[in-house]
Design an enzyme around this catalytic site. Structure first.
Site, PDB file in Angstrom:
ATOM      1  N   SER A 191       1.032  -0.333   1.507  1.00 38.42           N
ATOM      2  CA  SER A 191       1.612  -1.362   2.353  1.00 38.42           C
ATOM      3  C   SER A 191       0.727  -2.598   2.547  1.00 38.42           C
ATOM      4  O   SER A 191       0.394  -3.305   1.588  1.00 38.42           O
ATOM      5  CB  SER A 191       1.969  -0.726   3.704  1.00 38.42           C
ATOM      6  OG  SER A 191       2.842  -1.541   4.438  1.00 38.42           O
TER       7      SER A 191
ATOM      8  N   ASP B 138      12.659   3.872   1.286  1.00 41.23           N
ATOM      9  CA  ASP B 138      11.701   2.796   1.546  1.00 41.23           C
ATOM     10  C   ASP B 138      12.437   1.526   1.971  1.00 41.23           C
ATOM     11  O   ASP B 138      13.659   1.395   1.783  1.00 41.23           O
ATOM     12  CB  ASP B 138      10.873   2.524   0.278  1.00 41.23           C
ATOM     13  CG  ASP B 138       9.545   1.832   0.574  1.00 41.23           C
ATOM     14  OD1 ASP B 138       9.341   1.388   1.734  1.00 41.23           O
ATOM     15  OD2 ASP B 138       8.709   1.753  -0.337  1.00 41.23           O
TER      16      ASP B 138
ATOM     17  N   HIS C 109       8.707   4.771   3.935  1.00 41.38           N
ATOM     18  CA  HIS C 109       7.708   3.809   3.452  1.00 41.38           C
ATOM     19  C   HIS C 109       6.345   4.457   3.209  1.00 41.38           C
ATOM     20  O   HIS C 109       5.508   3.883   2.517  1.00 41.38           O
ATOM     21  CB  HIS C 109       7.579   2.689   4.480  1.00 41.38           C
ATOM     22  CG  HIS C 109       6.825   1.492   4.001  1.00 41.38           C
ATOM     23  ND1 HIS C 109       7.123   0.830   2.818  1.00 41.38           N
ATOM     24  CD2 HIS C 109       5.767   0.829   4.546  1.00 41.38           C
ATOM     25  CE1 HIS C 109       6.292  -0.188   2.668  1.00 41.38           C
ATOM     26  NE2 HIS C 109       5.463  -0.209   3.696  1.00 41.38           N
TER      27      HIS C 109
END
Length: 225
Positions: free
Chosen positions: A124, A175, A202
């Site tokens: 991320s 996601d 995610h």
């Protein structure tokens, strides 16, 4: 590897008295950065398998990798395993992601922590640091494990296609849209393996730790020294 098997491996590694955990702060680009390093002191330097650098998502910190068992398991397999709290997170103060030039930051971090040619795990938000590094300086990285990282849209598909970095791309079935765009961009890397985690979001390493860590170990074992 199922969850029960992962929990067993994790606990065995955490119970290994030869594994040491150290932490402190280092100065990188004039910022004081908190870090953790986990090693198996019973494995001679000449027999160690290499270096791993674990970065974190915006909702986590280096503590996540410690609690999750990743640092202990990798150290138990002979890796010098390091993790940091990025600026503005965990034990590192300051403005979030205020690193200065990301490539300079990453180069200095690798040097100061003594982890040359690392395998980098980058979920991320940490993609803001790692995407520029692997595109501009791929020779510094042994392997790259992006998990829906930010900043993939800063480079063209041609730049990815011309990059020889070995990558393991993992992402969740559920996601975010931004995460899916990141995966699509990264799939332009010619030397990649991609794995979707059914039912995961995610952060598949949190949703399905057994399967995710098994893939990580398989990927590491496939890399050239």
């Amino acid at each position: 590897m199922d969850l029960q098997s992962w929990d067993s491996i994790k606990q065995t590694s955490k119970n290994n008295e030869d594994i040491t955990v150290s932490n402190g702060k280092v100065i990188i680009n004039n910022r004081s950065i908190f870090h953790r390093v986990v090693v198996n002191e019973n494995i001679p330097q000449c027999d160690r398998q290499g270096n791993i650098l674990l970065l974190h998502a915006g909702c986590y910190s280096s503590q996540t990798w410690l609690d999750h068992g990743t640092m202990h398991v990798m150290a138990n397999r002979g890796f010098r395993t390091a993790a940091i709290d990025m600026p503005g997170y965990g034990e590192t103060g300051g403005v979030k992601m205020d690193t200065g030039d990301p490539i300079d930051f990453m180069k200095s971090l690798i040097q100061v922590l003594g982890i040359p040619y690392p395998i980098i795990v980058s979920p991320s938000r940490s993609g803001d640091l790692t995407i520029p590094l692997i595109i501009e300086c791929p020779e510094l990285v042994r392997g790259y494990v992006p998990v829906s990282p930010h900043s993939t849209d800063k480079y063209s598909a041609e730049r990815y296609r011309g990059n020889q970095t070995n990558a393991l791309i993992t992402y969740g079935e559920n996601d975010t849209e931004a995460g899916r765009v990141a995966v699509a961009n990264l799939k332009n890397l010619p030397n990649h393996t991609a794995e979707e985690f059914l039912g995961a979001g995610h952060h598949p390493y949190m949703d399905n730790p057994g399967q995710w860590h098994q893939l990580l170990l398989n990927f590491i074992n496939s890399l050239p020294q």
